[in-house]
Design a protein around this motif. Structure first.
Motif, PDB file in Angstrom:
ATOM      1  N   THR A   1      12.049  17.103 -36.441  1.00 35.49           N
ATOM      2  CA  THR A   1      11.708  15.906 -35.690  1.00 35.49           C
ATOM      3  C   THR A   1      12.636  14.781 -36.144  1.00 35.49           C
ATOM      4  O   THR A   1      13.019  14.725 -37.310  1.00 35.49           O
ATOM      5  N   THR A   2      12.991  13.904 -35.216  1.00 35.19           N
ATOM      6  CA  THR A   2      13.786  12.731 -35.563  1.00 35.19           C
ATOM      7  C   THR A   2      12.893  11.498 -35.493  1.00 35.19           C
ATOM      8  O   THR A   2      12.233  11.262 -34.477  1.00 35.19           O
ATOM      9  N   LEU A   3      12.871  10.735 -36.568  1.00 39.05           N
ATOM     10  CA  LEU A   3      12.124   9.481 -36.636  1.00 39.05           C
ATOM     11  C   LEU A   3      13.142   8.352 -36.619  1.00 39.05           C
ATOM     12  O   LEU A   3      14.105   8.370 -37.395  1.00 39.05           O
ATOM     13  N   ILE A   4      12.939   7.384 -35.748  1.00 37.84           N
ATOM     14  CA  ILE A   4      13.842   6.234 -35.684  1.00 37.84           C
ATOM     15  C   ILE A   4      13.029   4.993 -36.048  1.00 37.84           C
ATOM     16  O   ILE A   4      12.073   4.649 -35.356  1.00 37.84           O
ATOM     17  N   PHE A   5      13.409   4.376 -37.153  1.00 38.14           N
ATOM     18  CA  PHE A   5      12.708   3.207 -37.664  1.00 38.14           C
ATOM     19  C   PHE A   5      13.549   1.961 -37.473  1.00 38.14           C
ATOM     20  O   PHE A   5      14.749   1.969 -37.739  1.00 38.14           O
ATOM     21  N   THR A   6      12.910   0.874 -37.036  1.00 39.50           N
ATOM     22  CA  THR A   6      13.515  -0.451 -37.094  1.00 39.50           C
ATOM     23  C   THR A   6      12.841  -1.166 -38.259  1.00 39.50           C
ATOM     24  O   THR A   6      11.622  -1.313 -38.279  1.00 39.50           O
ATOM     25  N   LEU A   7      13.653  -1.560 -39.220  1.00 34.98           N
ATOM     26  CA  LEU A   7      13.140  -2.148 -40.458  1.00 34.98           C
ATOM     27  C   LEU A   7      13.602  -3.584 -40.618  1.00 34.98           C
ATOM     28  O   LEU A   7      14.670  -3.952 -40.145  1.00 34.98           O
ATOM     29  N   ALA A   8      12.824  -4.361 -41.333  1.00 32.18           N
ATOM     30  CA  ALA A   8      13.241  -5.698 -41.758  1.00 32.18           C
ATOM     31  C   ALA A   8      13.676  -5.579 -43.207  1.00 32.18           C
ATOM     32  O   ALA A   8      12.884  -5.199 -44.071  1.00 32.18           O
TER      33      ALA A   8
END
Length: 82
Positions: free
Chosen positions: A47-54
């Motif tokens: 599975t590919t997880l795409i995170f937008t992080l601060a």
């Protein structure tokens, strides 16, 4: 540069129970906030997880990525640009 900026990372993981929670907890432990996450099912095993992080700066992002990379279920991690 002061404050926080958004960075997007792509994490390829083995598709196992609890992996999203484990990765999210690891990110949180480094002091980064998860602003968004999307999940792309691959072949049933990965599975590919795409995170937008601060994050505070590039060093902070590098620390987050090192921490996530060390998790057993993580196959690959990269920064997404764009």
């Amino acid at each position: 540069v002061s404050g926080e900026f958004a960075a997007e990372i792509r994490v390829d993981v083995a598709n196992e129970r609890g992996v999203l929670a484990t990765v999210a907890a690891s990110i949180s432990d480094t002091g980064s906030n998860i602003e968004n996450v999307s999940i792309e099912e691959r072949d049933g095993q990965n599975t590919t997880l795409i995170f937008t992080l601060a994050v505070h700066d590039r060093r902070h992002l590098a620390r987050v990525m090192r921490r996530v990379r060390s998790l057993p279920a993580v196959l690959r991690i990269s920064r997404r640009r764009g």
